[in-house]
Design an enzyme around this catalytic site. Structure first.
Site, mmCIF file in Angstrom:
data_model
loop_
_atom_site.group_PDB
_atom_site.id
_atom_site.type_symbol
_atom_site.label_atom_id
_atom_site.label_comp_id
_atom_site.label_asym_id
_atom_site.label_seq_id
_atom_site.Cartn_x
_atom_site.Cartn_y
_atom_site.Cartn_z
ATOM 1 N N LYS A 151 6.569 -1.640 1.553
ATOM 2 C CA LYS A 151 5.408 -1.151 2.395
ATOM 3 C C LYS A 151 4.240 -2.312 2.189
ATOM 4 O O LYS A 151 3.160 -2.149 1.795
ATOM 5 C CB LYS A 151 5.006 0.155 1.960
ATOM 6 C CG LYS A 151 3.968 0.748 2.667
ATOM 7 C CD LYS A 151 3.917 2.455 2.358
ATOM 8 C CE LYS A 151 3.108 3.238 3.308
ATOM 9 N NZ LYS A 151 3.375 3.179 4.845
ATOM 10 N N LEU A 168 10.916 1.459 7.069
ATOM 11 C CA LEU A 168 10.375 2.025 5.617
ATOM 12 C C LEU A 168 10.941 3.452 5.450
ATOM 13 O O LEU A 168 10.875 4.329 6.523
ATOM 14 C CB LEU A 168 8.923 2.115 5.960
ATOM 15 C CG LEU A 168 8.202 2.394 4.717
ATOM 16 C CD1 LEU A 168 8.196 1.237 3.642
ATOM 17 C CD2 LEU A 168 6.909 3.302 4.801
ATOM 18 N N GLU A 191 12.229 2.841 14.063
ATOM 19 C CA GLU A 191 11.293 3.698 13.474
ATOM 20 C C GLU A 191 10.010 3.522 14.611
ATOM 21 O O GLU A 191 10.031 2.543 15.099
ATOM 22 C CB GLU A 191 10.963 3.269 12.288
ATOM 23 C CG GLU A 191 10.235 2.395 11.753
ATOM 24 C CD GLU A 191 9.909 2.128 10.378
ATOM 25 O OE1 GLU A 191 9.675 3.027 9.585
ATOM 26 O OE2 GLU A 191 9.996 0.784 9.794
ATOM 27 N N TYR A 214 0.947 -1.430 0.037
ATOM 28 C CA TYR A 214 0.087 -0.028 -0.088
ATOM 29 C C TYR A 214 0.831 1.334 0.048
ATOM 30 O O TYR A 214 2.205 1.111 0.282
ATOM 31 C CB TYR A 214 -0.890 0.069 1.162
ATOM 32 C CG TYR A 214 -0.293 0.283 2.388
ATOM 33 C CD1 TYR A 214 0.655 -0.525 3.356
ATOM 34 C CD2 TYR A 214 -0.682 1.639 3.110
ATOM 35 C CE1 TYR A 214 1.035 -0.160 4.430
ATOM 36 C CE2 TYR A 214 -0.026 1.871 4.446
ATOM 37 C CZ TYR A 214 0.981 0.916 5.125
ATOM 38 O OH TYR A 214 1.639 1.288 6.195
#
Ligand code: PDD
Length: 293
Positions: free
Chosen positions: A147, A205, A180, A33
């Site tokens: 992703k 990411l 992250e 996505y």
């Protein structure tokens, strides 16, 4: 105003938008996505998002559902039909519908869903309010550069943050370094004044917002160190913030219940938010969009 979604070739009322029960996205999370921000009528970072989508699709050997040009037409049409001036576009591609079996199906058409949602215009004051972050173990797989819609660890982490009255959870890898947030990239300004964010690799990411901020900060004459940092270094930092298409540049003022710096939004964070907004107005996204891990 009824919302409109795009599902496999058709524009349909959002409330009726549906995919097949044997869509591999539904059964195996076999899909990817992107989330695009729309700011003041402008789609942000479109090349970056499409280049990252290309990376995700190719790493998983999922076919493009439409050509890149056709996809852009549909994205813009969804923004137009939903009258989104500020908000976001959600785009999902899965390997499609096939009888449930783990290997790739011999024949399947990639499935495409695109939705759009309005939000309030970006509010710099709200972004400067400062949010809390907690730290949690990173329990995700080793291809966080893709992703993927397989977001269960991220969902659990975000809920853990909410349960602790925090906005985000910073995930910490087995070596003791922050990777992250669950849906954002993590940044600190160290006690020595260095702006630090983790280098792009398969452990994070690589955010489109992250890339824009790297470029905007560099243009503003701010040096950046792309390297891992520990929660201890973050706790001792002067400033911290997070970036994403939905959070933009959002100040972090507490980590694990402890104030960062003087407990107020940092000076560099303020400058970077301003630089980011100016950069978006001038360029609409990052210039470099070909590095996804
Ligand atoms: N999340 N890291 C993770 C794990 C993310 O899921 C995201 C984006 C980011 C920031 O990427 P970008 O700057 O391109 O938005 C970093 C989106 C917004 C989401 O899942 O809703």
């Amino acid at each position: 105003m009824a919302r409109i979604a795009y599902v496999n070739g058709q524009y349909v009322p959002h409330r009726n938008a549906a995919v097949h029960v044997e869509d591999r996205g539904y059964q195996f999370a076999d899909g990817v996505y992107e989330v695009f921000a729309v700011m003041a009528g402008k789609l942000i970072g479109e090349q970056g998002h499409l280049d990252r989508l290309a990376h995700s699709l190719s790493e998983l050997r999922i076919k493009w559902p439409l050509s890149r040009a056709a996809l852009m037409v549909v994205i813009k049409e969804i923004v137009r039909r939903n009258h989104v001036r500020d908000g976001l576009v959600y785009l999902q591609v899965t390997r499609g519908v096939a009888p449930r079996d783990h290997p790739f199906p011999a024949h399947s058409e990639s499935a495409l869903v695109i939705t759009a949602r309005k939000s309030d215009p970006m509010d710099k004051d709200a972004l400067r309010t400062g949010v809390d972050v907690i730290t949690i173990p990173d329990i995700r797989w080793q291809r966080c550069d893709i992703k993927s819609v397989a977001l269960l660890p991220n969902v659990l982490g975000k809920q853990q943050a909410r349960d602790a009255d925090a906005f985000e959870a910073w995930q910490v890898d087995n070596e003791g370094y922050v990777t992250e947030g669950t849906s954002t990239n993590a940044w600190i300004v160290t006690a020595d004044g260095d702006l630090v964010t983790r280098n792009a690799s398969t452990s994070i990411l690589n955010g489109v917002t992250r890339l824009s901020v790297l470029e905007a900060a560099t243009d503003a004459g701010i040096d950046i160190m792309e390297r891992p940092f520990t929660p201890e270094e973050a706790l001792a930092a002067r400033e911290a913030f997070i970036t994403s298409s939905t959070s933009h540049v959002k100040a972090v003022t507490r980590i694990d219940g402890q104030s960062i710096g003087n407990g107020h939004v940092g000076e560099l964070t303020n400058r970077i938010l301003d630089a980011y907004v100016e950069y978006m107005e001038a360029h609409g996204g990052p210039r470099t969009t070909d590095t996804w891990n």
